[in-house]
Design a protein around this motif. Sequence first.
Motif, mmCIF file in Angstrom:
data_model
loop_
_atom_site.group_PDB
_atom_site.id
_atom_site.type_symbol
_atom_site.label_atom_id
_atom_site.label_comp_id
_atom_site.label_asym_id
_atom_site.label_seq_id
_atom_site.Cartn_x
_atom_site.Cartn_y
_atom_site.Cartn_z
ATOM 1 N N SER A 42 -9.073 -0.868 -8.098
ATOM 2 C CA SER A 42 -8.725 -0.221 -9.174
ATOM 3 C C SER A 42 -7.437 0.487 -8.927
ATOM 4 C CB SER A 42 -9.574 0.815 -10.143
ATOM 5 O OG SER A 42 -10.662 -0.055 -10.523
ATOM 6 N N VAL A 43 -7.135 0.995 -7.759
ATOM 7 C CA VAL A 43 -6.096 1.665 -7.179
ATOM 8 C C VAL A 43 -5.518 1.042 -5.922
ATOM 9 C CG1 VAL A 43 -6.596 4.053 -8.354
ATOM 10 C CG2 VAL A 43 -7.433 3.264 -5.807
ATOM 11 N N ASP A 44 -4.132 0.977 -5.699
ATOM 12 C CA ASP A 44 -3.621 0.537 -4.587
ATOM 13 C C ASP A 44 -3.761 1.431 -3.129
ATOM 14 O OD1 ASP A 44 -2.257 -1.973 -6.258
ATOM 15 O OD2 ASP A 44 -1.198 -0.024 -7.035
ATOM 16 N N ALA A 45 -3.836 2.593 -3.223
ATOM 17 C CA ALA A 45 -3.823 3.643 -2.211
ATOM 18 C C ALA A 45 -4.781 4.744 -2.715
ATOM 19 C CB ALA A 45 -2.624 3.856 -1.569
ATOM 20 N N SER A 59 -4.090 -5.083 2.279
ATOM 21 C CA SER A 59 -3.200 -4.807 1.386
ATOM 22 C C SER A 59 -1.794 -5.330 1.790
ATOM 23 C CB SER A 59 -2.868 -3.343 1.193
ATOM 24 O OG SER A 59 -1.994 -2.857 0.376
ATOM 25 N N THR A 60 -0.969 -5.440 0.858
ATOM 26 C CA THR A 60 0.529 -5.859 1.144
ATOM 27 C C THR A 60 1.514 -4.728 1.717
ATOM 28 O OG1 THR A 60 1.127 -5.937 -1.203
ATOM 29 C CG2 THR A 60 0.468 -8.017 -0.065
ATOM 30 N N ILE A 61 0.713 -3.511 0.918
ATOM 31 C CA ILE A 61 1.602 -2.211 1.295
ATOM 32 C C ILE A 61 1.557 -2.114 2.774
ATOM 33 C CG2 ILE A 61 1.489 0.343 0.918
ATOM 34 C CD1 ILE A 61 -0.086 -0.356 -1.566
ATOM 35 N N LEU A 98 -4.699 5.990 2.605
ATOM 36 C CA LEU A 98 -5.360 4.804 3.009
ATOM 37 C C LEU A 98 -5.131 3.604 1.967
ATOM 38 C CD1 LEU A 98 -8.922 6.239 3.760
ATOM 39 C CD2 LEU A 98 -7.266 6.212 5.278
ATOM 40 N N VAL A 99 -4.992 2.453 2.562
ATOM 41 C CA VAL A 99 -4.882 1.121 1.730
ATOM 42 C C VAL A 99 -5.758 0.254 2.379
ATOM 43 C CG1 VAL A 99 -2.335 1.626 1.581
ATOM 44 C CG2 VAL A 99 -3.089 0.306 3.341
ATOM 45 N N PRO A 100 -6.119 -0.779 1.332
ATOM 46 C CA PRO A 100 -7.190 -2.015 1.800
ATOM 47 C C PRO A 100 -6.701 -2.410 3.005
ATOM 48 C CG PRO A 100 -6.895 -1.946 -0.588
ATOM 49 C CD PRO A 100 -5.949 -0.731 0.024
ATOM 50 N N VAL A 140 -5.049 2.849 7.655
ATOM 51 C CA VAL A 140 -4.000 4.227 7.496
ATOM 52 C C VAL A 140 -3.019 3.866 7.422
ATOM 53 C CG1 VAL A 140 -3.716 6.355 8.451
ATOM 54 C CG2 VAL A 140 -6.065 5.376 8.860
ATOM 55 N N LEU A 141 -2.201 3.882 6.134
ATOM 56 C CA LEU A 141 -0.741 3.999 5.953
ATOM 57 C C LEU A 141 -0.037 4.904 6.707
ATOM 58 C CD1 LEU A 141 1.404 2.017 4.487
ATOM 59 C CD2 LEU A 141 1.241 3.802 2.766
ATOM 60 N N ALA A 142 -0.533 6.239 6.628
ATOM 61 C CA ALA A 142 -0.046 7.152 7.293
ATOM 62 C C ALA A 142 -0.968 8.424 7.449
ATOM 63 C CB ALA A 142 1.472 7.689 6.549
#
Length: 317
Positions: free
Chosen positions: A179-182, A122-124, A117-119, A201-203
């Motif tokens: 505090s974390v990116d993912a 997020s730029t990810i 997961l990412v926000p 959901v990134l993956a």
Amino acid sequence: MPASLMSSRRLMATLTAWLVLAAPVLALDLNIGYQKSAVNLASLKAQGVLEQKLKPLGVEVKWFEFQAGPPILEAMNAGSISVGMTGDSPPIFAQSAGAEIVYIGQEPAKPESSAILVPTQSTIKTLADLKGKKIAFTKGSSAHYLTLSALQKAGIAYSDIQPVYLSPSEARAAFERGSVDAWTIWDPYYAAAQRAGGVRVLASGKGLTSNNTFYLAARSFAQANPRVIDLVFKALTDNNAQLSGEVKKVAATLSGYTGLDAATYEVMLSRHPNYSVDYLTPAVLQDQQKVADAFHGLGLIPRPIKVQDAAWRPSRP
């Protein structure tokens, strides 16, 4: 010898044999380690099914909840837990550390029940964007392997990320405060985060991991109590048939015993409705060996292991 004495002795022998057969076969504690993700076990706990089935054998069932698999197996190796359920990675780390535990059963694979997961903002956008980022997950958990597999697919070295080893609750707090990116996590924590919002959901695990679920036991317990394990598996199998098609009912029951809301469990059950249990198959053991080899290849476990060495099956099915 007088006939009357012989008759008395035969009667005493018959009574003794009858008393042995009628007495409880066992007198022991079955200490079960479970997580909020253990849908089938938690459902049995709520209904008191195992207590009913095992009481005639003199077996007392005791339940202990954990946040993740690694502490379940630590407790098992210490002799506090008899049987427990974890994802794919905890037994790898435990076996590598010399823990006297064995795989006794498996559930169907559930790749879509875990995710990175990412926000939302997020730029990810792709797995390749994880390079150099802080990723939170529980060390030695199924989320750990999902992270490894995702990095491998993206061509990123493990040394090119900043792993942040946290329990599920700690990881969620770190994720929400930025505090974390993912965050790599499994259901029902995954479902709970989705329902809370602010995540993308990134993956999922699809195409990255089978995300197998295993039932494990202390080696000494498994060797001494195959009949108890048979009965536990039968109860789990029968219960899975009852769970089918009863999503709302099951979700409500689980919510009352775990503290997570029913809607979260509904999401979880929709992703993975089958919690049947069976003994180990060669294909699953081969898949698990790949997990072990991946961790050893990166130096994350101290020595290579053969998963087959920790596989158990009773002499009678």
